[in-house]
Design a protein around this motif. Structure first.
Motif, PDB file in Angstrom:
ATOM      1  N   PHE A 113       0.848  -1.189   0.000  1.00 33.12           N
ATOM      2  CA  PHE A 113       0.000   0.000   0.000  1.00 33.12           C
ATOM      3  C   PHE A 113       0.885   1.239   0.000  1.00 33.12           C
ATOM      4  O   PHE A 113       1.863   1.316   0.750  1.00 33.12           O
ATOM      5  CB  PHE A 113      -0.884   0.048   1.241  1.00 33.12           C
ATOM      6  N   LEU A 114       0.520   2.226  -0.817  1.00 30.74           N
ATOM      7  CA  LEU A 114       1.120   3.549  -0.768  1.00 30.74           C
ATOM      8  C   LEU A 114       0.003   4.556  -0.559  1.00 30.74           C
ATOM      9  O   LEU A 114      -1.051   4.471  -1.207  1.00 30.74           O
ATOM     10  CB  LEU A 114       1.870   3.888  -2.064  1.00 30.74           C
ATOM     11  N   LEU A 115       0.212   5.508   0.328  1.00 28.09           N
ATOM     12  CA  LEU A 115      -0.783   6.542   0.560  1.00 28.09           C
ATOM     13  C   LEU A 115      -0.101   7.820   0.972  1.00 28.09           C
ATOM     14  O   LEU A 115       1.032   7.807   1.458  1.00 28.09           O
ATOM     15  CB  LEU A 115      -1.790   6.104   1.623  1.00 28.09           C
ATOM     16  N   GLY A 116      -0.776   8.931   0.733  1.00 29.65           N
ATOM     17  CA  GLY A 116      -0.212  10.215   1.107  1.00 29.65           C
ATOM     18  C   GLY A 116      -0.201  11.181  -0.047  1.00 29.65           C
ATOM     19  O   GLY A 116      -0.766  10.931  -1.123  1.00 29.65           O
ATOM     20  N   ASP A 117       0.465  12.313   0.166  1.00 32.26           N
ATOM     21  CA  ASP A 117       0.489  13.370  -0.833  1.00 32.26           C
ATOM     22  C   ASP A 117       1.182  12.913  -2.110  1.00 32.26           C
ATOM     23  O   ASP A 117       2.276  12.339  -2.062  1.00 32.26           O
ATOM     24  CB  ASP A 117       1.214  14.598  -0.277  1.00 32.26           C
ATOM     25  N   GLY A 118       0.560  13.185  -3.232  1.00 34.94           N
ATOM     26  CA  GLY A 118       1.141  12.839  -4.524  1.00 34.94           C
ATOM     27  C   GLY A 118       0.912  11.418  -4.961  1.00 34.94           C
ATOM     28  O   GLY A 118       1.292  11.045  -6.067  1.00 34.94           O
ATOM     29  N   VAL A 119       0.300  10.583  -4.119  1.00 33.94           N
ATOM     30  CA  VAL A 119       0.020   9.193  -4.493  1.00 33.94           C
ATOM     31  C   VAL A 119      -1.219   9.156  -5.373  1.00 33.94           C
ATOM     32  O   VAL A 119      -2.255   9.736  -5.039  1.00 33.94           O
ATOM     33  CB  VAL A 119      -0.181   8.315  -3.240  1.00 33.94           C
ATOM     34  N   ARG A 120      -1.103   8.497  -6.494  1.00 28.05           N
ATOM     35  CA  ARG A 120      -2.232   8.319  -7.398  1.00 28.05           C
ATOM     36  C   ARG A 120      -2.940   7.021  -7.023  1.00 28.05           C
ATOM     37  O   ARG A 120      -2.442   5.937  -7.250  1.00 28.05           O
ATOM     38  CB  ARG A 120      -1.745   8.279  -8.846  1.00 28.05           C
ATOM     39  N   GLY A 121      -4.102   7.172  -6.426  1.00 22.87           N
ATOM     40  CA  GLY A 121      -4.808   6.020  -5.903  1.00 22.87           C
ATOM     41  C   GLY A 121      -5.304   5.087  -6.987  1.00 22.87           C
ATOM     42  O   GLY A 121      -5.283   5.389  -8.174  1.00 22.87           O
ATOM     43  N   GLY A 122      -5.745   3.917  -6.549  1.00 16.45           N
ATOM     44  CA  GLY A 122      -6.285   2.928  -7.467  1.00 16.45           C
ATOM     45  C   GLY A 122      -5.541   1.617  -7.368  1.00 16.45           C
ATOM     46  O   GLY A 122      -4.668   1.423  -6.507  1.00 16.45           O
ATOM     47  N   LEU A 123      -5.915   0.707  -8.240  1.00 12.68           N
ATOM     48  CA  LEU A 123      -5.264  -0.599  -8.329  1.00 12.68           C
ATOM     49  C   LEU A 123      -4.113  -0.515  -9.314  1.00 12.68           C
ATOM     50  O   LEU A 123      -4.290  -0.065 -10.451  1.00 12.68           O
ATOM     51  CB  LEU A 123      -6.273  -1.657  -8.779  1.00 12.68           C
ATOM     52  N   HIS A 124      -2.939  -0.950  -8.890  1.00 15.49           N
ATOM     53  CA  HIS A 124      -1.741  -0.913  -9.723  1.00 15.49           C
ATOM     54  C   HIS A 124      -1.110  -2.304  -9.744  1.00 15.49           C
ATOM     55  O   HIS A 124      -1.239  -3.078  -8.798  1.00 15.49           O
ATOM     56  CB  HIS A 124      -0.735   0.103  -9.179  1.00 15.49           C
ATOM     57  N   GLY A 125      -0.389  -2.585 -10.812  1.00 15.73           N
ATOM     58  CA  GLY A 125       0.282  -3.870 -10.932  1.00 15.73           C
ATOM     59  C   GLY A 125      -0.645  -4.948 -11.467  1.00 15.73           C
ATOM     60  O   GLY A 125      -1.860  -4.907 -11.274  1.00 15.73           O
ATOM     61  N   GLU A 126      -0.073  -5.917 -12.110  1.00 23.42           N
ATOM     62  CA  GLU A 126      -0.836  -7.034 -12.664  1.00 23.42           C
ATOM     63  C   GLU A 126      -1.172  -8.019 -11.553  1.00 23.42           C
ATOM     64  O   GLU A 126      -0.282  -8.503 -10.858  1.00 23.42           O
ATOM     65  CB  GLU A 126      -0.009  -7.738 -13.740  1.00 23.42           C
ATOM     66  N   PRO A 127      -2.453  -8.323 -11.342  1.00 22.13           N
ATOM     67  CA  PRO A 127      -2.780  -9.300 -10.290  1.00 22.13           C
ATOM     68  C   PRO A 127      -2.250 -10.675 -10.651  1.00 22.13           C
ATOM     69  O   PRO A 127      -2.434 -11.145 -11.775  1.00 22.13           O
ATOM     70  CB  PRO A 127      -4.316  -9.279 -10.265  1.00 22.13           C
ATOM     71  N   PRO A 128      -1.580 -11.349  -9.747  1.00 22.84           N
ATOM     72  CA  PRO A 128      -1.037 -12.667 -10.061  1.00 22.84           C
ATOM     73  C   PRO A 128      -2.145 -13.700 -10.218  1.00 22.84           C
ATOM     74  O   PRO A 128      -3.199 -13.609  -9.585  1.00 22.84           O
ATOM     75  CB  PRO A 128      -0.151 -12.983  -8.848  1.00 22.84           C
ATOM     76  N   SER A 129      -1.894 -14.673 -11.052  1.00 17.62           N
ATOM     77  CA  SER A 129      -2.856 -15.748 -11.289  1.00 17.62           C
ATOM     78  C   SER A 129      -2.962 -16.651 -10.063  1.00 17.62           C
ATOM     79  O   SER A 129      -1.959 -16.934  -9.393  1.00 17.62           O
ATOM     80  CB  SER A 129      -2.427 -16.580 -12.506  1.00 17.62           C
ATOM     81  N   LEU A 130      -4.182 -17.129  -9.774  1.00 13.81           N
ATOM     82  CA  LEU A 130      -4.384 -18.075  -8.688  1.00 13.81           C
ATOM     83  C   LEU A 130      -4.331 -19.525  -9.166  1.00 13.81           C
ATOM     84  O   LEU A 130      -4.481 -20.448  -8.357  1.00 13.81           O
ATOM     85  CB  LEU A 130      -5.732 -17.824  -8.007  1.00 13.81           C
ATOM     86  N   THR A 131      -4.111 -19.705 -10.448  1.00  8.13           N
ATOM     87  CA  THR A 131      -4.022 -21.070 -10.988  1.00  8.13           C
ATOM     88  C   THR A 131      -2.665 -21.363 -11.618  1.00  8.13           C
ATOM     89  O   THR A 131      -2.223 -22.508 -11.629  1.00  8.13           O
ATOM     90  CB  THR A 131      -5.133 -21.312 -12.021  1.00  8.13           C
ATOM     91  N   ASP A 132      -2.017 -20.358 -12.154  1.00  4.05           N
ATOM     92  CA  ASP A 132      -0.666 -20.521 -12.699  1.00  4.05           C
ATOM     93  C   ASP A 132       0.317 -20.215 -11.580  1.00  4.05           C
ATOM     94  O   ASP A 132       0.769 -19.087 -11.398  1.00  4.05           O
ATOM     95  CB  ASP A 132      -0.452 -19.581 -13.881  1.00  4.05           C
ATOM     96  N   LEU A 133       0.640 -21.256 -10.814  1.00  2.73           N
ATOM     97  CA  LEU A 133       1.400 -21.076  -9.578  1.00  2.73           C
ATOM     98  C   LEU A 133       2.802 -21.655  -9.676  1.00  2.73           C
ATOM     99  O   LEU A 133       3.095 -22.465 -10.547  1.00  2.73           O
ATOM    100  CB  LEU A 133       0.656 -21.735  -8.409  1.00  2.73           C
TER     101      LEU A 133
END
Length: 410
Positions: A343-363
């Motif tokens: 998690f990043l929060l604070g001044d200048g942080v652009r909120g939202g979901l970032h990064g590719e979610p990892p697969s729960l089946t390709d492990l």
């Protein structure tokens, strides 16, 4: 005074680790620290690192509740969708994080998914060393923010930890940050001013390394006094009211640690980096409800801190040494895993979901494959918050996390 006695006194009291003694911190007066407020660049930004010790379960923190593989792997640990705090894209925050959910809705919280490093290590201590040194191939003896401190001149007032021992995170090659456990040094009640003065004063004939140990202790005492003066309090003999966990974490509650950070920032102290922590995330049995309670202990203090610090150029990063395995164990807990969320929060942080979610089946042998290298996040924090060159501090690392840190107006 014999240096071994001094060292034993420091470590037995939970005051500092060997790295701080070896680094040779400069002896500082309280007036020196207070005068830095006038010297601080008003545009200078502040980084607060929040370490969750024990390996926080990322999949039950940022919950992929619409993925059928999630429910299939964790039948006894899932939540009803209506209990979760939706983020969109089929994911939601744990019910213990209503404050962070509000910040997400205000575009002030960035959730970075799938964060890890190559060839992950599932040992608490080795993986935490990797995260704090930023050296996955072979963790060294210096932390990535300790190396920043070296490059920034080595003044221990620039990097302060409120944990019981100085984390490797703040230990540099030639300098080290100051540690103030719980905002005060846990000293025996018999340790009056004369004893403290003796512990912080080099004895005739001591070697340079012994003198550095004394200087380090003197510096810690003075930083302790600064925290008390900023807060208008008398330094206590023992401020610890809950034990640190076996896998790490400060004894003082997170709200107390962040309250001290708040006091320092509002007083205009020169410190650019603060380190605080919360333990208790190694949940091998009955993990769902206990984790929710632990996340609530994070959520309240962290969101209150973020609200109060708004507009002061403060960025907070929250991380853990690893996530947990995808499949729950037979005790409705989870075992040591790999990639997780930051998690990043604070001044200048652009909120939202970032990064590719990892697969729960390709492990990878039952574990998530990381999609974001944590050094990309560190590089962004170094450039966007501390104004430092990540190539130098991260050993030639050229990655960067785009789209998360914007302009940080004051």
């Amino acid at each position: 005074m014999d240096t071994l006695t001094r060292r034993r006194f420091l470590i037995a009291g939970g005051i500092t680790g060997g790295a701080a003694l070896a680094a040779g911190a400069t002896t500082l007066g309280l007036g020196d620290i207070l005068r830095t407020a006038g010297d601080r660049d008003p545009a200078a930004k502040t980084l607060v690192m929040v370490t969750l010790y024990g390996g926080n379960d990322g999949l039950n923190t940022v919950v992929p509740y619409e993925d059928p593989a999630y429910a299939a792997a964790r039948a006894g640990m899932t939540y009803e969708p209506e209990a979760l705090l939706g983020l969109g894209d089929g994911v939601a925050l744990n019910p213990g994080l209503p404050g962070l959910h509000r910040l997400f809705g205000e575009n002030r919280l960035a959730v970075i998914r799938g964060v890890g490093y190559p060839r992950p290590n599932r040992s608490h201590f080795q993986s935490m060393d990797i995260w704090q040194t930023a050296q996955p191939d072979r963790p060294g003896t210096t932390g990535w923010l300790g190396r920043w401190l070296d490059s920034a001149g080595g003044d221990p007032r620039l990097a302060v930890s409120f944990e019981p021992v100085l984390p490797p995170l703040l230990a540099g090659a030639t300098s080290a940050g100051a540690t103030v456990p719980g905002g005060t040094l846990a000293l025996p009640k018999s340790a009056g001013p004369a004893v403290l003065k003796a512990l912080g004063t080099p004895a005739p004939g001591e070697s340079p390394s012994q003198a550095r140990a004394a200087a380090c202790f003197a510096d810690l005492v003075r930083v302790r006094d600064l925290m008390a003066q900023v807060g208008g309090e008398t330094p206590a003999d023992d401020d610890s009211d809950q034990p640190a966990t076996a896998t790490g974490g400060a004894a003082a509650p997170l709200d107390r640690q962040l309250a001290l950070v708040t006091r320092c920032i509002e007083a205009g102290a020169a410190t650019r980096v603060y380190s605080v922590s919360l333990g208790g995330f190694d949940l091998h049995a009955g993990g769902r409800d206990v984790q929710q309670a632990q996340l609530a202990r994070l959520d309240g203090p962290l969101t209150a801190f973020a609200d109060r610090m708004s507009g002061r150029g403060v960025v907070v990063a929250v991380y853990s040494e690893f996530g947990r395995r995808v499949r729950a164990n037979a005790s409705d807990g989870t075992d040591h895993g790999t990639a997780s969320d930051v998690f990043l929060l604070g001044d200048g942080v652009r909120g939202g979901l970032h990064g590719e979610p990892p697969s729960l089946t390709d492990l990878d042998d039952g574990d998530l494959k990381h999609t974001v290298d944590f050094r990309d996040i560190y590089a962004s924090l170094l450039t966007g918050v501390l104004g430092a060159d990540p190539d130098r501090i991260l050993g030639g690392w050229t990655g960067h996390l785009d789209g998360v840190l914007g302009t940080m107006g004051r």
